[in-house]
Design a protein around this motif. Sequence first.
Motif, PDB file in Angstrom:
ATOM      1  N   GLU A   1      -3.305  -3.874   2.993  1.00 35.32           N
ATOM      2  CA  GLU A   1      -1.543  -3.014   2.721  1.00 35.32           C
ATOM      3  C   GLU A   1      -1.114  -4.681   3.449  1.00 35.32           C
ATOM      4  O   GLU A   1       0.844  -5.209   3.027  1.00 35.32           O
TER       5      GLU A   1
ATOM      6  N   GLY B   1       0.909  -8.545  -4.155  1.00 33.44           N
ATOM      7  CA  GLY B   1       0.688  -6.951  -4.315  1.00 33.44           C
ATOM      8  C   GLY B   1      -0.240  -6.779  -3.640  1.00 33.44           C
ATOM      9  O   GLY B   1      -1.368  -8.234  -3.412  1.00 33.44           O
ATOM     10  N   LYS B   2      -1.444  -5.592  -3.004  1.00 35.48           N
ATOM     11  CA  LYS B   2      -2.282  -5.704  -2.755  1.00 35.48           C
ATOM     12  C   LYS B   2      -3.679  -6.130  -3.809  1.00 35.48           C
ATOM     13  O   LYS B   2      -4.771  -6.187  -3.132  1.00 35.48           O
ATOM     14  N   GLN B   3      -3.246  -5.882  -4.796  1.00 35.04           N
ATOM     15  CA  GLN B   3      -3.943  -6.374  -6.247  1.00 35.04           C
ATOM     16  C   GLN B   3      -4.487  -8.132  -6.228  1.00 35.04           C
ATOM     17  O   GLN B   3      -5.126  -8.005  -6.363  1.00 35.04           O
ATOM     18  N   THR B   4      -3.410  -8.588  -5.609  1.00 39.85           N
ATOM     19  CA  THR B   4      -3.185 -10.386  -5.818  1.00 39.85           C
ATOM     20  C   THR B   4      -4.393 -10.604  -4.900  1.00 39.85           C
ATOM     21  O   THR B   4      -5.031 -11.850  -5.099  1.00 39.85           O
TER      22      THR B   4
ATOM     23  N   TYR C   1      -7.210  -8.478  -3.624  1.00 39.96           N
ATOM     24  CA  TYR C   1      -8.314  -8.144  -4.631  1.00 39.96           C
ATOM     25  C   TYR C   1      -8.960  -9.310  -5.377  1.00 39.96           C
ATOM     26  O   TYR C   1     -10.172  -9.577  -5.078  1.00 39.96           O
ATOM     27  N   ARG C   2      -8.109 -10.049  -5.787  1.00 41.94           N
ATOM     28  CA  ARG C   2      -8.303 -10.417  -6.990  1.00 41.94           C
ATOM     29  C   ARG C   2      -9.216 -11.885  -6.470  1.00 41.94           C
ATOM     30  O   ARG C   2      -9.850 -12.933  -6.693  1.00 41.94           O
TER      31      ARG C   2
END
Length: 193
Positions: free
Chosen positions: A35, A44-47, A49-50
């Motif tokens: 974060e 974003g944190k999803q970026t 984790y991508r």
Amino acid sequence: MTTEYPRRSERSRSAILVATQDLIREQPYPKITIEGIAARAGVGKQTIYRWWRSKGAVVVDALATQNSTDDLLPLPDTGDLATDMRTVLRATVDEFTSPDVEPLFRALAIESLQDPALQRQVVDQIYRPQLAQVDVRFRSAQKQGQIRSDVDSAIAFELFVGPIFHRWMNGTFTLDYAHADTVVHLAMRALAP
């Protein structure tokens, strides 16, 4: 639109690596979070984790990128392998005893022991580039007759760094320049033609 997306992705990836490098310098490893990296990078944190499966993976990638751009990997080559290895081992002692650097290395060592994928990443991104340079430097020493020609360079290098890592990991004795210099002396004797 198809050309815009890869450029934007690379810009985000670069921002994440720079943010991680900054956080490494500013905070102890346990306080660094996905974060926090995302917030600093403006993504974003999803970026994150991508591209990366864990905080450790991002940190290793950031360190490897920093090492390649800062040109921190080259081994010295004064023509005297013993002198050069004393320089390398003393620098290693400095890193392993630095309150700014040692906790990060220790945390990554522990995490990589528990995560085989992270361990492979450390080997591929950090150690393999170093070992390629070790091979060049040790072949030069072999040609100059400073060490035996029948010794594998990776094994020879381990004679130097293995005792340093052992003492650092286990805390058996003080890790200092005297120890590093003794290791160089004994390794050079073992490798002498």
